[in-house]
Design a protein around this motif. Sequence first.
Motif, mmCIF file in Angstrom:
data_model
loop_
_atom_site.group_PDB
_atom_site.id
_atom_site.type_symbol
_atom_site.label_atom_id
_atom_site.label_comp_id
_atom_site.label_asym_id
_atom_site.label_seq_id
_atom_site.Cartn_x
_atom_site.Cartn_y
_atom_site.Cartn_z
ATOM 1 N N UNK A 50 1.074 -1.041 -0.175
ATOM 2 C CA UNK A 50 -0.063 -0.088 0.179
ATOM 3 C C UNK A 50 0.690 1.234 0.039
ATOM 4 N N UNK A 51 0.544 2.183 -0.529
ATOM 5 C CA UNK A 51 1.047 3.819 -0.639
ATOM 6 C C UNK A 51 0.500 4.515 0.447
ATOM 7 N N UNK A 52 0.245 4.136 1.403
ATOM 8 C CA UNK A 52 -0.529 4.753 2.602
ATOM 9 C C UNK A 52 0.174 5.991 2.929
ATOM 10 N N UNK A 53 1.413 6.196 2.930
ATOM 11 C CA UNK A 53 2.155 7.686 3.398
ATOM 12 C C UNK A 53 2.070 8.377 2.087
ATOM 13 N N UNK A 54 1.554 8.056 0.865
ATOM 14 C CA UNK A 54 1.751 9.010 -0.165
ATOM 15 C C UNK A 54 0.304 8.971 -1.195
ATOM 16 N N UNK A 55 -0.665 9.156 -0.441
ATOM 17 C CA UNK A 55 -2.083 9.123 -1.281
ATOM 18 C C UNK A 55 -1.896 9.972 -2.457
ATOM 19 N N UNK A 56 -2.487 9.599 -3.744
ATOM 20 C CA UNK A 56 -2.529 10.372 -4.752
ATOM 21 C C UNK A 56 -3.800 10.970 -5.105
ATOM 22 N N UNK A 57 -3.609 12.021 -5.956
ATOM 23 C CA UNK A 57 -4.831 12.834 -6.132
ATOM 24 C C UNK A 57 -5.265 12.150 -7.442
ATOM 25 N N UNK A 58 -6.444 11.912 -7.482
ATOM 26 C CA UNK A 58 -7.354 11.408 -8.700
ATOM 27 C C UNK A 58 -8.495 12.459 -9.040
ATOM 28 N N UNK A 59 -8.511 13.028 -10.267
ATOM 29 C CA UNK A 59 -9.545 13.935 -10.744
ATOM 30 C C UNK A 59 -10.675 12.866 -11.225
ATOM 31 N N UNK A 60 -11.759 12.751 -10.506
ATOM 32 C CA UNK A 60 -13.009 11.971 -10.722
ATOM 33 C C UNK A 60 -13.950 12.749 -11.728
ATOM 34 N N UNK A 61 -13.841 13.880 -11.840
ATOM 35 C CA UNK A 61 -14.712 14.703 -12.479
ATOM 36 C C UNK A 61 -13.945 16.200 -12.365
ATOM 37 N N UNK A 62 -14.327 16.918 -13.702
ATOM 38 C CA UNK A 62 -13.863 18.630 -13.484
ATOM 39 C C UNK A 62 -13.806 19.152 -12.423
ATOM 40 N N UNK A 63 -12.962 19.545 -11.552
ATOM 41 C CA UNK A 63 -12.847 20.127 -10.539
ATOM 42 C C UNK A 63 -13.344 19.408 -9.286
ATOM 43 N N UNK A 64 -13.319 18.127 -9.352
ATOM 44 C CA UNK A 64 -13.640 17.221 -8.420
ATOM 45 C C UNK A 64 -12.496 16.089 -8.284
#
Length: 347
Positions: free
Chosen positions: A191-205
């Motif tokens: 798991x990469x628990x210490x470095x969660x990544x940002x995922x754009x599920x929708x524009x501006x979300x």
Amino acid sequence: MGTAMTDALWAQLQSRVYEVQQQQDLQTAPSRGVFLRAYWGALAWEQVARLQQLRAVLEAEDAGERLYFVQAIDKPTGDAALSSAQVSAALQHLNMTKTGYLIGMCPLFLGMEVRISRILPEPLLTRELPCIVRRMELHPKEPPTPPGAACVVLQYQPLGVLVEVADSDYGQFQVPGDDVPKGHFYVRPVFNKQSAWVFEVAPKQKLRLVRKQVPLAPQRVLTHFGLQGITARSGLVAFLNQPPWMKDGDYGLALYVMLSRATKLSDLWLIGVPERPYFEGFLHEHNKTLVDRMSLFERLSVQNEQAAEKYIQKLLWRGNAYVNRTLGVSGTGQAKRRRLTGKTAVA
């Protein structure tokens, strides 16, 4: 990258341009074997991520081995849940530096050359360590593989992947508790628990996700950053197209990094080569800060060499053959050094 090229040198560089439509395709012999021994490099993850999958397919086909795809598991850090479409989109995220160096769909086959993609808790298993896949321990719930299938998308992540470290010095090491030969290690999903990544599920979300995946990736397909410490003695297929988001100053430096990986021009196959001015004064024009910094280190190098020479004279080392050999001193007693500008100067 800072001086004018001769017409002859430019012609030699142009001779290494590989036009897929005009010459043999990457998938055909005999070019195929040459290309699969070489490194592949590109300047953007949009290229590298796709090249990783392409190369794995070609290598598995050449080896006559079944190719397995291990799917990453992505979970939001909060209470939100991902839809099936969002899960699929997350798997296709291209930039591994954003996902804790864990690939969305990890291609693996027996005998495949891979690299460890992130630092692991086990001693000595460091990021970028080259390995060879020797065995896969599939999950007990994994459905039977269809007979004759060339590739399989696993429904469950494997319990572990047994790899042999390519470096012979690792042959003396063995992890306590793992009943495997020396120099072999089990690489398990992390798991990469210490470095969660940002995922754009929708524009501006956007959602923050944690990913679980086998920390392995194809060994010889890298960005120019990943290639920086590598000497591509077996050749380099270099995709030099400038990404639209890359600044000109960074692009000039990236070209230098890519082209300097091979040991000779004949070991380069170039795709997307820019115009001639990019190889002459381009870096000086668009990255003056870097050029000034390089010039500073050149001046400091000259000063340090002069200071060292004084101590060598005081210690009467000039007549020592070993010292002269180490310093690269010629028969006339003059020491030559290579400057960052590419010119040879006599100290």
